[in-house]
Design a protein around this motif. Sequence first.
Motif, short mmCIF file in Angstrom:
data_model
loop_
_atom_site.label_atom_id
_atom_site.label_comp_id
_atom_site.label_asym_id
_atom_site.label_seq_id
_atom_site.Cartn_x
_atom_site.Cartn_y
_atom_site.Cartn_z
N THR A 39 -37.49 5.44 -20.43
CA THR A 39 -36.51 4.45 -20.89
C THR A 39 -35.56 5.08 -21.90
O THR A 39 -34.34 4.87 -21.83
N TRP A 40 -36.10 5.85 -22.84
CA TRP A 40 -35.26 6.53 -23.82
C TRP A 40 -34.31 7.49 -23.12
O TRP A 40 -33.14 7.60 -23.50
N ARG A 43 -31.42 5.59 -21.50
CA ARG A 43 -30.48 5.11 -22.51
C ARG A 43 -29.64 6.26 -23.06
O ARG A 43 -28.46 6.10 -23.36
N TYR A 44 -30.28 7.41 -23.22
CA TYR A 44 -29.57 8.58 -23.75
C TYR A 44 -28.52 9.06 -22.75
O TYR A 44 -27.42 9.43 -23.16
N GLU A 46 -27.06 7.23 -20.47
CA GLU A 46 -26.04 6.19 -20.30
C GLU A 46 -25.06 6.18 -21.47
O GLU A 46 -23.86 6.04 -21.27
N HIS A 47 -25.56 6.29 -22.70
CA HIS A 47 -24.72 6.26 -23.91
C HIS A 47 -25.09 7.47 -24.78
O HIS A 47 -25.84 7.32 -25.75
N PRO A 51 -27.10 6.30 -28.36
CA PRO A 51 -28.09 5.88 -27.37
C PRO A 51 -29.08 4.84 -27.88
O PRO A 51 -29.51 3.97 -27.14
N ARG A 59 -23.31 -2.32 -29.64
CA ARG A 59 -22.49 -1.49 -28.76
C ARG A 59 -21.14 -2.19 -28.58
O ARG A 59 -20.95 -3.34 -28.98
#
Length: 125
Positions: A39-40, A43-44, A46-47, A51, A59
């Motif tokens: 999951t981390w 997210r990293y 993606e953003h 993140p 955001r």
Amino acid sequence: MSNKYSAEFKEQAVKRVLAGESATKVARDLGNNANSLYTWKSRYTEHPKLPFVGSGHLRDEDAEICRIHEEYRHVYGSRKMTQELNDLLNKLVNHKREERIMRENGIHSKITKKYKATTNSWHNP
């Protein structure tokens, strides 16, 4: 009981995975769950600039939802908010994601009830 990890800790763990280490090995070394690490990682990727937001930071999409909510005097619900976001941001935002963001930030629309007469004023004496 959930553990709280700092953003630096998460970022270092993700960078180890992106460098080629196995996610399960990294999770085992850190005493964490591999699913959390995946999951981390998502997210990293993606953003990458921001993140792991938290502690009241929003955001860009979340801040835009709050701004639209204030601009339209708390009247817009999730469906109208989704349409407005899709028009403004020029990218598709799923209504389920938008509902979750509204719920997490405590944003609710005003619900007005129509007037209904409860007594008959034309009755005979």
